[in-house]
Design an enzyme around this catalytic site. Sequence first.
Site, PDB file in Angstrom:
ATOM      1  N   SER A 156     -10.094   1.843  -2.208  1.00  0.00           N
ATOM      2  CA  SER A 156      -9.578   3.080  -1.612  1.00  0.00           C
ATOM      3  C   SER A 156     -10.161   4.290  -2.318  1.00  0.00           C
ATOM      4  CB  SER A 156      -8.059   3.084  -1.766  1.00  0.00           C
ATOM      5  OG  SER A 156      -7.537   4.367  -1.483  1.00  0.00           O
ATOM      6  N   LYS A 202       0.786  -1.239   0.000  1.00  0.00           N
ATOM      7  CA  LYS A 202       0.000   0.000   0.000  1.00  0.00           C
ATOM      8  C   LYS A 202       0.816   1.287   0.000  1.00  0.00           C
ATOM      9  CE  LYS A 202      -0.337   0.378   4.965  1.00  0.00           C
ATOM     10  NZ  LYS A 202      -1.115   0.711   6.124  1.00  0.00           N
ATOM     11  N   LYS A 228      -5.730  -0.880  -7.280  1.00  0.00           N
ATOM     12  CA  LYS A 228      -7.069  -0.812  -6.671  1.00  0.00           C
ATOM     13  C   LYS A 228      -8.141  -0.706  -7.749  1.00  0.00           C
ATOM     14  CE  LYS A 228      -5.844  -1.110  -2.364  1.00  0.00           C
ATOM     15  NZ  LYS A 228      -6.028  -2.431  -1.700  1.00  0.00           N
ATOM     16  N   TYR A 270       0.139   1.739  -7.331  1.00  0.00           N
ATOM     17  CA  TYR A 270      -0.708   1.313  -6.207  1.00  0.00           C
ATOM     18  C   TYR A 270      -2.177   1.622  -6.496  1.00  0.00           C
ATOM     19  CZ  TYR A 270      -3.378   2.010  -1.955  1.00  0.00           C
ATOM     20  OH  TYR A 270      -4.392   2.003  -1.036  1.00  0.00           O
TER      21      TYR A 270
HETATM   22  C1  UD1 Z   1      -2.419   8.138   1.098  1.00  0.00           C
HETATM   23  C2  UD1 Z   1      -2.239   7.717  -0.317  1.00  0.00           C
HETATM   24  C3  UD1 Z   1      -3.458   6.939  -0.742  1.00  0.00           C
HETATM   25  C4  UD1 Z   1      -3.607   5.727   0.146  1.00  0.00           C
HETATM   26  C5  UD1 Z   1      -3.662   6.152   1.597  1.00  0.00           C
HETATM   27  C6  UD1 Z   1      -3.570   4.920   2.462  1.00  0.00           C
HETATM   28  C7  UD1 Z   1      -0.803   9.401  -1.379  1.00  0.00           C
HETATM   29  C8  UD1 Z   1      -0.730  10.508  -2.355  1.00  0.00           C
HETATM   30  N1  UD1 Z   1      -2.016   8.868  -1.174  1.00  0.00           N
HETATM   31  O1  UD1 Z   1      -3.564   9.011   1.169  1.00  0.00           O
HETATM   32  O2  UD1 Z   1      -3.325   6.527  -2.074  1.00  0.00           O
HETATM   33  O3  UD1 Z   1      -4.761   5.019  -0.174  1.00  0.00           O
HETATM   34  O4  UD1 Z   1      -2.573   7.000   1.930  1.00  0.00           O
HETATM   35  O5  UD1 Z   1      -3.674   5.252   3.791  1.00  0.00           O
HETATM   36  O6  UD1 Z   1       0.192   8.989  -0.797  1.00  0.00           O
HETATM   37  N2  UD1 Z   1       0.520  14.970   5.300  1.00  0.00           N
HETATM   38  C9  UD1 Z   1       1.359  15.933   5.851  1.00  0.00           C
HETATM   39  N3  UD1 Z   1       2.498  15.510   6.477  1.00  0.00           N
HETATM   40  C10 UD1 Z   1       2.842  14.201   6.572  1.00  0.00           C
HETATM   41  C11 UD1 Z   1       1.985  13.229   6.004  1.00  0.00           C
HETATM   42  C12 UD1 Z   1       0.831  13.655   5.364  1.00  0.00           C
HETATM   43  O7  UD1 Z   1       1.092  17.126   5.782  1.00  0.00           O
HETATM   44  O8  UD1 Z   1       3.900  13.883   7.137  1.00  0.00           O
HETATM   45  C13 UD1 Z   1      -0.719  15.422   4.642  1.00  0.00           C
HETATM   46  C14 UD1 Z   1      -0.797  15.016   3.182  1.00  0.00           C
HETATM   47  O9  UD1 Z   1      -0.231  16.022   2.384  1.00  0.00           O
HETATM   48  C15 UD1 Z   1      -2.302  14.863   2.987  1.00  0.00           C
HETATM   49  C16 UD1 Z   1      -2.814  14.446   4.362  1.00  0.00           C
HETATM   50  O10 UD1 Z   1      -1.801  14.781   5.289  1.00  0.00           O
HETATM   51  O11 UD1 Z   1      -2.846  16.105   2.666  1.00  0.00           O
HETATM   52  C17 UD1 Z   1      -3.102  12.967   4.454  1.00  0.00           C
HETATM   53  O12 UD1 Z   1      -1.939  12.252   4.018  1.00  0.00           O
HETATM   54  P1  UD1 Z   1      -1.821  10.661   4.124  1.00  0.00           P
HETATM   55  O13 UD1 Z   1      -2.089  10.233   5.514  1.00  0.00           O
HETATM   56  O14 UD1 Z   1      -0.516  10.257   3.521  1.00  0.00           O
HETATM   57  O15 UD1 Z   1      -3.051  10.136   3.273  1.00  0.00           O
HETATM   58  P2  UD1 Z   1      -3.439  10.450   1.731  1.00  0.00           P
HETATM   59  O16 UD1 Z   1      -2.354  11.153   1.025  1.00  0.00           O
HETATM   60  O17 UD1 Z   1      -4.768  11.072   1.742  1.00  0.00           O
END
Ligand code: UD1
Length: 337
Positions: A123, A83, A152, A148
């Site tokens: 997802s 994932k 899906k 990935y």
């Molecule tokens: C991510 C994946 C998605 C996957 C999911 C599984 C990407 C682009 N997408 O979703 O395909 O199904 O995880 O759980 O990787 N953020 C920060 N700082 C951090 C980490 C994240 O600011 O250190 C922000 C990201 O920019 C985003 C939000 O938090 O806006 C959520 O991030 P994340 O938890 O990685 O999930 P997704 O990106 O939505």
Amino acid sequence: MVLVTGGAGYIGSHTTVELINAGYEVVIVDNFSNSDASSLEGIYGITGVKPTFIEANCCDREAMRRVFEAYDFASVIHFAAFKAVGESVEQPLKYYQNNMLSLLNILELMGEYGRQNIVFSSSATVYGDAEELPVTERTPRKPATSPYGNTKQMAEDILRDTVAANSSLRGIALRYFNPIGAHPTALIGELPRGVPNNLVPYITQTAAGVRECLSIFGDDYDTPDGSCLRDFIDIVDLARAHVVAIGRMVEDKNKERYEIFNVGTGRPVSVFELVNGFERSNNLKLNYRVAPRRAGDVMAVWADTTLANEELGWKAERELEDTLRSAWAWERHVRNI
Ligand code: UD1
């Protein structure tokens, strides 16, 4: 009886607990590729039940055949998959091999052994940068932006076609939004290996002092506070959706033999709101800074959950603050702090 592939993982372990609580017998298949046996101990600690466990790779057809020979489950929940979005871009074949072959094996064996029901872990990533928000199950999928995400989308299509061709098969694809938090007992939770990619594990590790500083990826989006908007769904609420989906098929209540449901809260929450909510609910200060946008992130995505609410009779219940408290309780449990 339900076969849960990937049952030692984050979503799989929470779902196993809810299945056991609902009276199902569970058989877990997992190869610990991104999990370990501690989650099985946690399941036992919570439920007092040791689910049958087989260490096997779902891509190993003969090993899976032995599982189908040995256990008489009517239903399968197929979690087992890789994932990590970034890794999938670097090693696409690893993702296509693992995520597609395991699904093909399971669907073939289900046909061969006459097993009826499957829930597939899809997802919100299939919506990509959606044109309408919130997204409904009929919102068109966008071409995947990572291998990935492509696995899906392809898996959904393979499931749809396989169900169409086999009148004794039923399938439900659950499109998860952003699962977060841990079981209220703090005996199971998310155990990322290495540096977390996802927001909440990064937050809890920063609070624990394992990471120095959380980077907030972008504060210049066209959103109320400039950070991205997501639909953060509590892991126990998400797990319960699987139990309802299985029950729907077992009781022959499904309207179509292949169905798709969004599993989210229906509420957009910004990254800043989540970080502030974590600080408030746990009464601590987090070290964070704003960093550039992360490549591949969509600005906003959240679920229209009408279909799941009305058809499944399921809805997210846990308050975000409780979820964020559970995430921190789990991190403290893992780190012994
Ligand atoms: C991510 C994946 C998605 C996957 C999911 C599984 C990407 C682009 N997408 O979703 O395909 O199904 O995880 O759980 O990787 N953020 C920060 N700082 C951090 C980490 C994240 O600011 O250190 C922000 C990201 O920019 C985003 C939000 O938090 O806006 C959520 O991030 P994340 O938890 O990685 O999930 P997704 O990106 O939505």
